[in-house]
Design an enzyme around this catalytic site. Structure first.
Site, short mmCIF file in Angstrom:
data_model
loop_
_atom_site.label_atom_id
_atom_site.label_comp_id
_atom_site.label_asym_id
_atom_site.label_seq_id
_atom_site.Cartn_x
_atom_site.Cartn_y
_atom_site.Cartn_z
CE LYS A 117 -9.01 -8.80 9.54
NZ LYS A 117 -9.58 -7.73 9.31
CE LYS A 132 0.55 -10.35 15.96
NZ LYS A 132 -0.76 -9.33 16.09
CE LYS A 152 -3.97 -1.81 2.65
NZ LYS A 152 -4.69 -1.84 3.74
#
Ligand code: TRP
Ligand code: SF4
Length: 331
Positions: free
Chosen positions: A200, A197, A122
């Site tokens: 998503k 961990k 991004k």
């Protein structure tokens, strides 16, 4: 009951909450709502700092976050829920703080560097993203929160909030902003289904919105101690994610499970079935409440509208004080 002070915390609406979020934050918030004067808000402006180019699910994400909160037991009768972008004072205070906030503070914030590295795909070398901690300070100071329950990763932001408060009070020779304290909880850490961990991006989560059948399937496909081939092979619960889950979900039976595994007296399939039952006990009622709230999204809008009203009264009062000490209250 006499409350122990004001608490404020928020979550970004970036998609379904998972069990890691539940144990890491939400369960704690539910406990705090009885003891403190609590404000919990949806940090939708914060979501825009990284997701400004993709707002397709913006509204759904907000609804889903609120449904998760309600299903988990946050009670709008006990605490105030609000939506960050509904309280325009946040934008104003953020602007005013930005006037005197040294760029060096923002550039050296460890979360800034981390995120730039992690979210390489991004373009977040933006003004908005650099100002993330300033926006967070705005949320906290607007309501003069005493305590901010957050995870350890957010500590640099709380520290910067304290510095921003100090700098403002000093520059305008005032005491408008108290310095908030972080409220670190002995967060229960739930690893992901694969032992990493829970996240998503690793595709290893159990979402609060997963149906009981989906949850059961996910648990039954968890990887266990690779040295156990037959049921009678002695197991090593310390390397097994199923066992880490049992620690949180099957507290009463934990010694028995550990011994049976080590002695090779319980098979992994049976052990996972046991876990699936314990997880279902916690999650099924939550899932059912979730389904109920999803049928009543208008009620959720009413809850936020009410909460916004309460939040706005405080925000307006703080901004009056701010403009006054800054002498930008000409009229
Ligand atoms: N940065 C927080 C997070 O990602 C969310 C957040 C925004 C927040 N503003 C806040 C948390 C104010 C506590 C207080 O978890
Ligand atoms: Fe893990 Fe349970 Fe199998 Fe032991 S018996 S290895 S704890 S799944």
């Amino acid at each position: 009951m006499q409350k122990k002070g004001t608490i404020l915390s928020g979550m970004r609406p970036t998609g379904a909450l998972h069990l890691g979020n539940y144990f890491g934050a939400l369960e704690n918030w539910v406990r705090l709502q009885d003891e403190y004067n609590c404000f919990f808000f949806v940090a939708d402006y914060h979501a825009l700092t990284t997701g400004y180019d993709d707002t397709e699910y913006y509204k759904d994400n907000i609804t889903n976050l609120l449904v998760d909160w309600l299903a988990a037991g946050l009670d709008p009768e006990k605490c105030t829920f609000f939506l960050q972008s509904s309280i325009k004072e946040h934008a104003e205070l953020h602007l005013l703080f930005s006037m005197n906030l040294p760029l060096s503070w923002l550039y050296r914030c460890p979360t800034y560097k981390d995120q730039l590295n992690q979210l390489k795909e991004k373009n977040i070398t933006t003004y908005g993203f650099l100002g993330y901690p300033c926006l967070m300070a705005t949320d906290i100071l607007m309501y003069k929160a005493d305590y901010v329950p957050v995870g350890e990763d957010q500590l640099p932001h709380i520290e910067m909030t304290r510095e921003i408060a100090r700098r403002f009070n000093y520059l305008y020779n005032s005491e408008v902003f108290p310095e908030p304290q972080p409220l670190l909880t002995k967060a229960k850490v739930l690893p992901g289904l694969d032992g990493r961990k829970m996240s998503k991006s690793y595709n290893n989560t159990i979402a609060l919105s997963d149906s009981p059948e989906v949850v059961r399937k996910k648990i039954m496909s968890m990887v266990t101690d690779p040295e156990r081939i037959r049921k009678t092979d002695p197991g090593h619960p310390e390397v097994c994610s199923v066992f880490s889950y049992h620690k949180l979900f099957s507290e009463g039976q934990i010694t028995e499970i550990e011994q049976d595994c080590r002695k090779g007296e319980i098979g992994c399939v049976a052990c996972k079935k046991k876990l699936a039952d314990s997880v279902a006990e916690l999650m099924t009622p939550l899932y059912e409440r979730r389904q109920e709230w999803l049928k009543h999204t208008d009620d959720i809008k009413d809850i936020i509208t009410e909460g916004n009203k309460k939040a706005r009264v405080i925000a307006e009062k703080t901004m009056d004080e701010v403009r006054k000490v800054m002498r930008i209250d000409w009229i």
